[in-house]
Structure formats: structure tokens, C-alpha cells
Write an enzyme that holds these catalytic residues in place. Sequence first.
Site, PDB file in Angstrom:
ATOM      1  N   HIS A  99      46.009  18.362  -0.105  1.00  0.00           N
ATOM      2  CA  HIS A  99      47.444  18.561   0.151  1.00  0.00           C
ATOM      3  C   HIS A  99      47.873  19.911  -0.383  1.00  0.00           C
ATOM      4  O   HIS A  99      49.042  20.271  -0.315  1.00  0.00           O
ATOM      5  CB  HIS A  99      48.266  17.472  -0.553  1.00  0.00           C
ATOM      6  CG  HIS A  99      47.686  16.109  -0.397  1.00  0.00           C
ATOM      7  ND1 HIS A  99      46.780  15.580  -1.286  1.00  0.00           N
ATOM      8  CD2 HIS A  99      47.859  15.182   0.568  1.00  0.00           C
ATOM      9  CE1 HIS A  99      46.422  14.384  -0.882  1.00  0.00           C
ATOM     10  NE2 HIS A  99      47.047  14.118   0.248  1.00  0.00           N
ATOM     11  N   ARG A 103      45.954   8.242  -8.032  1.00  0.00           N
ATOM     12  CA  ARG A 103      47.091   8.942  -7.395  1.00  0.00           C
ATOM     13  C   ARG A 103      48.130   9.324  -8.448  1.00  0.00           C
ATOM     14  O   ARG A 103      48.676  10.408  -8.434  1.00  0.00           O
ATOM     15  CB  ARG A 103      47.783   8.065  -6.329  1.00  0.00           C
ATOM     16  CG  ARG A 103      46.919   7.660  -5.140  1.00  0.00           C
ATOM     17  CD  ARG A 103      46.390   8.784  -4.309  1.00  0.00           C
ATOM     18  NE  ARG A 103      45.357   9.607  -4.840  1.00  0.00           N
ATOM     19  CZ  ARG A 103      44.047   9.301  -4.873  1.00  0.00           C
ATOM     20  NH1 ARG A 103      43.618   8.157  -4.419  1.00  0.00           N
ATOM     21  NH2 ARG A 103      43.171  10.166  -5.356  1.00  0.00           N
ATOM     22  N   ASP A 148      32.981   7.484   0.891  1.00  0.00           N
ATOM     23  CA  ASP A 148      33.767   8.120  -0.168  1.00  0.00           C
ATOM     24  C   ASP A 148      32.863   8.600  -1.304  1.00  0.00           C
ATOM     25  O   ASP A 148      31.750   8.093  -1.482  1.00  0.00           O
ATOM     26  CB  ASP A 148      34.769   7.120  -0.757  1.00  0.00           C
ATOM     27  CG  ASP A 148      35.972   6.904   0.153  1.00  0.00           C
ATOM     28  OD1 ASP A 148      36.180   7.707   1.074  1.00  0.00           O
ATOM     29  OD2 ASP A 148      36.708   5.922  -0.073  1.00  0.00           O
ATOM     30  N   ARG A 179      33.655  15.654   4.415  1.00  0.00           N
ATOM     31  CA  ARG A 179      35.042  15.663   3.923  1.00  0.00           C
ATOM     32  C   ARG A 179      35.036  16.333   2.552  1.00  0.00           C
ATOM     33  O   ARG A 179      34.401  15.837   1.621  1.00  0.00           O
ATOM     34  CB  ARG A 179      35.565  14.228   3.823  1.00  0.00           C
ATOM     35  CG  ARG A 179      36.950  14.122   3.190  1.00  0.00           C
ATOM     36  CD  ARG A 179      37.388  12.658   3.093  1.00  0.00           C
ATOM     37  NE  ARG A 179      37.555  12.076   4.410  1.00  0.00           N
ATOM     38  CZ  ARG A 179      37.472  10.764   4.654  1.00  0.00           C
ATOM     39  NH1 ARG A 179      37.217   9.922   3.687  1.00  0.00           N
ATOM     40  NH2 ARG A 179      37.644  10.307   5.868  1.00  0.00           N
ATOM     41  N   LYS A 195      33.605   2.842   0.088  1.00  0.00           N
ATOM     42  CA  LYS A 195      32.965   3.195  -1.192  1.00  0.00           C
ATOM     43  C   LYS A 195      31.686   2.368  -1.342  1.00  0.00           C
ATOM     44  O   LYS A 195      31.718   1.132  -1.228  1.00  0.00           O
ATOM     45  CB  LYS A 195      33.901   2.873  -2.353  1.00  0.00           C
ATOM     46  CG  LYS A 195      35.065   3.833  -2.442  1.00  0.00           C
ATOM     47  CD  LYS A 195      35.916   3.575  -3.660  1.00  0.00           C
ATOM     48  CE  LYS A 195      37.007   4.631  -3.762  1.00  0.00           C
ATOM     49  NZ  LYS A 195      37.737   4.905  -2.516  1.00  0.00           N
TER      50      LYS A 195
HETATM   51  P1  FDA Z   1      46.568  18.959  -5.816  1.00  0.00           P
HETATM   52  O1  FDA Z   1      46.306  17.779  -6.683  1.00  0.00           O
HETATM   53  O2  FDA Z   1      46.651  20.295  -6.456  1.00  0.00           O
HETATM   54  O3  FDA Z   1      47.889  18.675  -5.019  1.00  0.00           O
HETATM   55  C1  FDA Z   1      48.526  19.642  -4.216  1.00  0.00           C
HETATM   56  C2  FDA Z   1      49.923  19.154  -3.904  1.00  0.00           C
HETATM   57  O4  FDA Z   1      49.853  17.942  -3.136  1.00  0.00           O
HETATM   58  C3  FDA Z   1      50.744  18.777  -5.127  1.00  0.00           C
HETATM   59  O5  FDA Z   1      51.400  19.884  -5.671  1.00  0.00           O
HETATM   60  C4  FDA Z   1      51.680  17.755  -4.554  1.00  0.00           C
HETATM   61  O6  FDA Z   1      52.714  18.370  -3.813  1.00  0.00           O
HETATM   62  C5  FDA Z   1      50.821  17.009  -3.574  1.00  0.00           C
HETATM   63  N1  FDA Z   1      50.143  15.861  -4.208  1.00  0.00           N
HETATM   64  C6  FDA Z   1      48.830  15.771  -4.525  1.00  0.00           C
HETATM   65  N2  FDA Z   1      48.547  14.556  -5.053  1.00  0.00           N
HETATM   66  C7  FDA Z   1      49.717  13.889  -5.087  1.00  0.00           C
HETATM   67  C8  FDA Z   1      50.081  12.577  -5.533  1.00  0.00           C
HETATM   68  N3  FDA Z   1      49.176  11.736  -6.012  1.00  0.00           N
HETATM   69  N4  FDA Z   1      51.365  12.198  -5.423  1.00  0.00           N
HETATM   70  C9  FDA Z   1      52.281  13.032  -4.898  1.00  0.00           C
HETATM   71  N5  FDA Z   1      52.000  14.295  -4.453  1.00  0.00           N
HETATM   72  C10 FDA Z   1      50.738  14.711  -4.558  1.00  0.00           C
HETATM   73  N6  FDA Z   1      38.658  12.062  -4.301  1.00  0.00           N
HETATM   74  C11 FDA Z   1      37.446  11.617  -4.717  1.00  0.00           C
HETATM   75  O7  FDA Z   1      37.060  11.830  -5.868  1.00  0.00           O
HETATM   76  N7  FDA Z   1      36.637  10.941  -3.841  1.00  0.00           N
HETATM   77  C12 FDA Z   1      36.986  10.714  -2.555  1.00  0.00           C
HETATM   78  O8  FDA Z   1      36.230  10.093  -1.799  1.00  0.00           O
HETATM   79  C13 FDA Z   1      38.260  11.189  -2.110  1.00  0.00           C
HETATM   80  N8  FDA Z   1      38.662  11.001  -0.817  1.00  0.00           N
HETATM   81  C14 FDA Z   1      39.795  11.638  -0.370  1.00  0.00           C
HETATM   82  C15 FDA Z   1      40.118  11.600   0.982  1.00  0.00           C
HETATM   83  C16 FDA Z   1      41.204  12.319   1.450  1.00  0.00           C
HETATM   84  C17 FDA Z   1      41.521  12.294   2.915  1.00  0.00           C
HETATM   85  C18 FDA Z   1      42.005  13.085   0.537  1.00  0.00           C
HETATM   86  C19 FDA Z   1      43.169  13.897   1.024  1.00  0.00           C
HETATM   87  C20 FDA Z   1      41.705  13.088  -0.803  1.00  0.00           C
HETATM   88  C21 FDA Z   1      40.616  12.363  -1.286  1.00  0.00           C
HETATM   89  N9  FDA Z   1      40.309  12.348  -2.634  1.00  0.00           N
HETATM   90  C22 FDA Z   1      39.083  11.862  -3.032  1.00  0.00           C
HETATM   91  C23 FDA Z   1      41.304  12.799  -3.651  1.00  0.00           C
HETATM   92  C24 FDA Z   1      41.114  14.254  -4.026  1.00  0.00           C
HETATM   93  O9  FDA Z   1      39.927  14.430  -4.712  1.00  0.00           O
HETATM   94  C25 FDA Z   1      42.284  14.757  -4.897  1.00  0.00           C
HETATM   95  O10 FDA Z   1      42.303  14.035  -6.088  1.00  0.00           O
HETATM   96  C26 FDA Z   1      43.640  14.659  -4.236  1.00  0.00           C
HETATM   97  O11 FDA Z   1      43.592  14.956  -2.879  1.00  0.00           O
HETATM   98  C27 FDA Z   1      44.628  15.645  -4.902  1.00  0.00           C
HETATM   99  O12 FDA Z   1      44.140  16.963  -4.767  1.00  0.00           O
HETATM  100  P2  FDA Z   1      44.744  18.058  -3.758  1.00  0.00           P
HETATM  101  O13 FDA Z   1      43.615  18.783  -3.139  1.00  0.00           O
HETATM  102  O14 FDA Z   1      45.664  17.417  -2.815  1.00  0.00           O
HETATM  103  O15 FDA Z   1      45.471  19.118  -4.688  1.00  0.00           O
END
Ligand code: FDA
Length: 316
Positions: free
Chosen positions: A236, A298, A143, A193, A106
Amino acid sequence: MNPLRPVILAAADSSRMKRALTGTKVTAEIVRRFVAGDDRAELLPVAAELRTSGRMVSVDFLGENTTDRAQADATVAEYRALITDLAAAGPESRTGGAIPMEVSVKLSALGQALSVDGPAIATDNLRTLCRAAAEAGVWVTVDAEDHTTTAATLATVRALRPEFPWLGAVLQAYLHRTESDCAELAGPGSRIRLCKGAYREPREVAFQRGNEVTDSYLRCLDVLMRGDGYPMVATHDPVLVLAAEQLVAETGRATDTFEHQMLYGIRDAEQLRLAGAGLTMRVYVPYGSQWYGYLTRRLAERPANLTFFLRALVGS
Ligand code: FDA
């Protein structure tokens, strides 16, 4: 998007909440789920175990919003040591050849938020890290933080990419600007990413509803997958993972020209499924003692976690 997310993120900003959450036994257990350890000695075996299971790693030394120059310098020193340790473990292997280890960083931890010359200091610090990483054969990805930093962060990435073309950037699908950032940054080899976005953002700059964010993610993913870059599909969400698989089939993209990425501690079985299917699955692994901001983001992603927050506040 979880409707309680803004509430949890707002509560997380309070110093009372921070006091209530820090140091309790329940919190320590939750931290362990999402954070690989307090220091490198604890991190390295976790990273090694992930690699043994066929997953790649991107390691993040936790810390953000540094307002002290000495702390920014200490962060640079820790990243340099981390890069050396990761390089000693060797590149990661996947079908089609070896692939570098990666660190995620970051810019606010490197001094971007310093009141005098913050962005320039962060750029210099990132350059130092990129030089060390280039020598060690390790990748770096920057990030994405809250929207007030997006322009400065992307300016830093643009400034350093001529020297370090492998320097990755994170784009957040919830920002209105991101579809055009994807188009601009999807050039040859460009590592982007794509995530949904984890901060509390105003409606003037960001989509607020879950379905709008998902739709924006799909549009951005389409741009990246059809471009010449190296998309890193950081989600995810099963709908988006499936969409990525369909776009790969449709565009004929080779499996070594993109990655799936997920966070340490989340959807472990799905991570293993993707790795087992011969796809590149990289896990973002944070470590360090400055876990509060990371942990609250998270927790905010899961409605079930509101109870945890309320209990902590009432019990404080
Ligand atoms: P969504 O939140 O809809 O989740 C889909 C499913 O994944 C959920 O139904 C659950 O099953 C599971 N899940 C998701 N989050 C969970 C949790 N906390 N605990 C348990 N289960 C969970 N953001 C940002 O603003 N700046 C950044 O630099 C990054 N960097 C980054 C790197 C990587 C490799 C990832 C995977 C994510 C990030 N993020 C991020 C975070 C991202 O913006 C986002 O907040 C999370 O990934 C959750 O969003 P999803 O796309 O997973 O979908």
C-alpha cells in the site's frame, strides 16, 4: 517500518492479550474492517461487490499454525468448497481477456507445523488443492509466514510447480535472502507476490529499519519487473506503487503481465484509482473465525493502533 511494530507483535503473542482482544465490541468493529466475514456465506457477497467495482480478489480462509491433523484436513475441505464457489462465479475480466480467481493459503494451516512429517503433509494437501483449483480454473498462491518456514515453503512451491506452473509464492522484502530468491524464482510465467513482510524477525535474517526494507523492496521489484515472471506488487506504500509504475514504463512491460495487490480494508480509494487506470488490482480478502493472528499483524502496521492494544490489556 513502524518502530512500535515489534512491541505490538510481541504483546500479541501473549495469551492474556488474546483473551483481552477476543470478544469485545471494539474488536468486533475492527475485525469487520479487515475481515470479510465469518464464513463463505458472508464472504461471497463481499467478493462479488469488489469484482463489480473492477477489482479482482484473492481469498484467504483464515487459519495458521495448525497442530492437529483433523484441523488441517478440515481446512483443505473448506478450501475445496471455496474453490468451487469462486469458480461458479466465473473468471475475472480485465483488459486483454479473462483472468483466474485466486485463493491464498498458508502452509501452516495445511499441516506444515505438525510434529511428524509436517512439511510433507502440507505439500500433499497443497497438491490436493492445486488439483481442484486446476480443474476449476482458479489460481493458488502460497503465503509467506515467519522466516523459520521460508525454506520449507519454497521447497514445497518448487516441488509442485512442474505440475502446476501457475502456483504463486509470496516473498518478503525484509528478509536478507529475498533478493536472491527473486532472482531464482523470476523465471518465465512465475507468479511472485512481493510484500514487505509482517512478522517479528531477528536482525540476523531480516532488515529492521523501514528505509532498509523499502530499499530491499525496490531492489527485489527491479529484479522481478526485469525478469520473465508475473510480479504481484503487494503493497500500500505510495513510494513503491509509484516505483512499480515507473519500472513498468521503463521496461515496457504489458499491463496484463503483472498485478497490484492490496489488503481488504486498506487504501480503498487507491485500489479504485489503480483499477480505474486499467491496471490489474487484486484485493486479498480474508474470511473465517480464526482472525486473531491476521488482525494483530494489521494492527501492528499502524502506530495509532498501540493505544487500542494498551486499552485492551489494561481493561482486561
Ligand atoms: P507500509 O506498512 O509502509 O504501509 C504503507 C501505507 O499503507 C501506510 O502509510 C498506510 O497508509 C497504509 N497501511 C498499511 N498497513 C495498514 C494497516 N494495517 N492499516 C491501515 N493502513 C495501512 N506479509 C507476510 O509476511 N506474508 C504474506 O504472505 C503477506 N501477504 C500479503 C498479501 C498482500 C496482497 C498484501 C498487500 C500484503 C501482504 N502481507 C504479507 C503484508 C505485508 O508484508 C505488509 O505487512 C503490509 O502490506 C504493510 O506493508 P506496506 O507495503 O503496505 O507498507
